[in-house]
Every structure is written in C-alpha cells, then in structure tokens.
Write a protein that holds these residues in place. Structure first.
Motif, PDB file in Angstrom:
ATOM      1  N   UNK B   2       9.815  69.831   5.981  1.00 29.42           N
ATOM      2  CA  UNK B   2       8.773  69.151   5.205  1.00 29.42           C
ATOM      3  C   UNK B   2       8.715  67.669   5.572  1.00 29.42           C
ATOM      4  N   UNK B   3       7.500  67.153   5.641  1.00 27.42           N
ATOM      5  CA  UNK B   3       7.325  65.732   5.974  1.00 27.42           C
ATOM      6  C   UNK B   3       6.819  64.980   4.753  1.00 27.42           C
ATOM      7  N   UNK B   4       7.429  63.839   4.495  1.00 28.77           N
ATOM      8  CA  UNK B   4       7.027  63.030   3.339  1.00 28.77           C
ATOM      9  C   UNK B   4       7.315  61.570   3.663  1.00 28.77           C
ATOM     10  N   UNK B   5       6.397  60.720   3.272  1.00 29.87           N
ATOM     11  CA  UNK B   5       6.556  59.303   3.595  1.00 29.87           C
ATOM     12  C   UNK B   5       6.035  58.453   2.436  1.00 29.87           C
ATOM     13  N   UNK B   6       6.692  57.316   2.232  1.00 26.27           N
ATOM     14  CA  UNK B   6       6.238  56.370   1.195  1.00 26.27           C
ATOM     15  C   UNK B   6       5.973  55.032   1.866  1.00 26.27           C
ATOM     16  N   UNK B   7       4.819  54.442   1.563  1.00 19.48           N
ATOM     17  CA  UNK B   7       4.579  53.048   1.973  1.00 19.48           C
ATOM     18  C   UNK B   7       4.386  52.237   0.699  1.00 19.48           C
ATOM     19  N   UNK B   8       5.011  51.064   0.698  1.00 17.56           N
ATOM     20  CA  UNK B   8       5.041  50.261  -0.537  1.00 17.56           C
ATOM     21  C   UNK B   8       4.244  48.977  -0.348  1.00 17.56           C
ATOM     22  N   UNK B   9       3.467  48.621  -1.351  1.00 20.58           N
ATOM     23  CA  UNK B   9       2.754  47.334  -1.315  1.00 20.58           C
ATOM     24  C   UNK B   9       2.616  46.844  -2.748  1.00 20.58           C
ATOM     25  N   UNK B  10       2.077  45.625  -2.905  1.00 23.08           N
ATOM     26  CA  UNK B  10       1.940  45.039  -4.245  1.00 23.08           C
ATOM     27  C   UNK B  10       0.503  44.613  -4.498  1.00 23.08           C
ATOM     28  N   UNK B  11       0.106  44.704  -5.751  1.00 20.97           N
ATOM     29  CA  UNK B  11      -1.178  44.170  -6.206  1.00 20.97           C
ATOM     30  C   UNK B  11      -0.856  43.417  -7.475  1.00 20.97           C
ATOM     31  N   UNK B  12      -0.909  42.106  -7.407  1.00 21.45           N
ATOM     32  CA  UNK B  12      -0.428  41.222  -8.483  1.00 21.45           C
ATOM     33  C   UNK B  12       0.959  41.687  -8.938  1.00 21.45           C
ATOM     34  N   UNK B  13       1.122  42.081 -10.204  1.00 20.79           N
ATOM     35  CA  UNK B  13       2.460  42.440 -10.697  1.00 20.79           C
ATOM     36  C   UNK B  13       2.777  43.931 -10.518  1.00 20.79           C
ATOM     37  N   UNK B  14       1.867  44.633  -9.877  1.00 23.02           N
ATOM     38  CA  UNK B  14       2.013  46.089  -9.804  1.00 23.02           C
ATOM     39  C   UNK B  14       2.495  46.508  -8.403  1.00 23.02           C
ATOM     40  N   UNK B  15       3.473  47.389  -8.381  1.00 25.82           N
ATOM     41  CA  UNK B  15       3.927  47.958  -7.105  1.00 25.82           C
ATOM     42  C   UNK B  15       3.172  49.251  -6.861  1.00 25.82           C
ATOM     43  N   UNK B  16       2.567  49.321  -5.690  1.00 23.98           N
ATOM     44  CA  UNK B  16       1.826  50.545  -5.339  1.00 23.98           C
ATOM     45  C   UNK B  16       2.665  51.336  -4.345  1.00 23.98           C
ATOM     46  N   UNK B  17       2.883  52.591  -4.650  1.00 25.75           N
ATOM     47  CA  UNK B  17       3.531  53.488  -3.689  1.00 25.75           C
ATOM     48  C   UNK B  17       2.476  54.454  -3.153  1.00 25.75           C
TER      49      UNK B  17
END
Lengths: 139, 114
Positions: B2-17
């Motif tokens: 199985x393939x799975x990947x997470x990329x992380x970024x921010x929008x103001x105080x919120x962490x986006x996964x």
C-alpha cells in the motif's frame, strides 16, 4: 445453483499483503460483473476480515497462512477466508459506541461492524484448527 | 504494498495535512506518527485534506479516533475536508459525521477554526 467461477489467493499474514488482496478482489469482482460501489464494498469487507486475522487471530505474527477464495454462484459472490489462528467468537462481539471509543482513546472494533454493513450475509465457522469467515454479496 | 503519503503545510494557525493514497492497517502508522508529532509540538488546529485519499479502512479511521480527544483537550480539533464520495462513504458508515467536522472544501474547514 452451480458455482461457475472460482479464484483462490494464498498469502502469508502481513499488512504488506493488503494491497495485493484488494487488487485480487477488485479484479475478480469486476470480471464477475459487479458495479463499482459493490466492488468497493467487497474490497473493504475482505480487507477488514484479513486485517482482523493479522491482528487478532495471528496477533501480528507474520508468515502464517491466509486463504481467500472468491466464487460466483448465480447472482451472488461468495467469499471464504480461512486462517489457522485464534478463533473469533461472534457472540462475544458488541458494537462499540463511538463516543465511548473516543473517550477511551480506543480505535478498534469497527472492522466487524463494517463487514456486516457492507455484505449481505456473514457467518463464521470453526473446524479443527481452521477458522473460516464466509460472506456473500448479491450483484 | 500500500502507498500512502502526507504533505504538510500551514495556513495561518492551521496545519494542513494533504494525504494521498491508501490508508489501511499497513499505512496507518504513518498518519499516527504525524499526528503524535503535531500534538507534541502543540499544533492542534489540524485540517486533513483528503482529496488525494483513494481508500480508507477501519485501521485508518482508528487513527483519527485515537488522537481526537487529546487534541480537543488542548482546545484543538481535526477537521476533514475534500473526501472523495467512496471514501466519505466509509466515514459515514461508522457515524463519523456526527462527531467530526467533515466538510467539502479545505477553505471551509480552515474557516471553522476562526
């Protein structure tokens, strides 16, 4: 009603194999003429059953056998999954409350519920050291 | 496998996964580790953008269940956005929409933290 097509996959119990299991189910359910929604349901039910075997029947010990058989009988797909691990007693299963699970930070117990929701019929059999889950889904 | 990947970024105080691929018993530990790190670092306003998620089983759903109380105790939350219908269906079968904010767009999810 005669069983007209049958396919078997033998794997060793490991989460490494889950993707292969899903491909096997998708491939044959598609050839059996099931629609996309039904195929997704069967894939998830088989994944959940195999994950339970890996986690609970074999307690994460790898290399143990799982035997998956798919067959089409009339308008119905029959799925049989056999293991040789600890058996599951369906009478001991109670549907967990989601809020209780969250409060207790628990995360398991939903595989069986999903299988029951996704498939038309589910039964468990035990013969000597072998456990079998049998599931059916109509087209 | 199985393939799975997470990329992380921010929008103001919120962490986006942004999560991609298949979340099953094999890949669930990847998301688990990411959430543990976010909690340890007090990043508890989290949006999981599931537009790239192709598959989820109960092992994947279990990761969301295991950490949500810790996150809410720190006045945070996990909001889930942009799920494909077939993936949303699995969340829905187990009643997740009554206990989690599951919304159509990432912007909508981020806005719910304001």
């Amino acid at each position: 009603m005669p069983t007209i097509k049958e396919h078997t996959l033998r794997i060793s119990a490991s989460t490494n194999e889950l993707e292969r299991i899903r491909h096997f189910v998708a491939d044959h359910a598609g050839k059996f003429g099931f629609g996309e929604d039904d195929i997704n349901d069967i894939i998830l039910a088989v994944d959940e059953a195999c994950t339970n075997i890996i986690k609970h029947a074999y307690e994460w010990k790898t290399g143990k056998p799982i035997h998956i058989q798919l067959a089409l009988r009339g308008n119905e797909m029959l799925v049989s999954i056999i293991d040789e691990g600890k058996s599951f007693d369906p009478d001991s299963y109670h549907v967990p409350s989601m809020q209780d699970q969250l409060n207790q930070k628990k995360r398991s117990g939903y595989g069986i519920l999903l299988i029951r929701k996704l498939m038309d019929h589910v039964e468990y059999r035990k013969r000597n050291s072998r456990n079998e889950i049998r599931m059916t889904k109509k087209r | 496998m199985s393939k799975f990947e997470i990329r992380k970024r921010s929008k103001s105080e919120v962490t986006i996964l942004d999560i991609y691929g298949e979340l099953d018993a094999h890949t669930a530990p990847i998301l688990e580790k990411e959430l543990q790190q976010l909690i340890e670092n007090k990043f508890v306003h989290i949006v999981v953008n599931g537009s790239g998620l192709e598959y989820i089983s109960s092992a994947g759903l279990g990761v969301f269940m295991a950490y949500i109380e810790d996150i809410r105790l720190q006045n945070g939350d996990i909001k889930i956005s942009s799920l494909k219908p077939k993936v949303f269906n699995v969340f829905d079968l187990l009643g997740f929409p009554t206990l989690y904010d599951i919304v159509e767009t990432e912007d909508n999810a981020v806005a719910r933290f304001k």
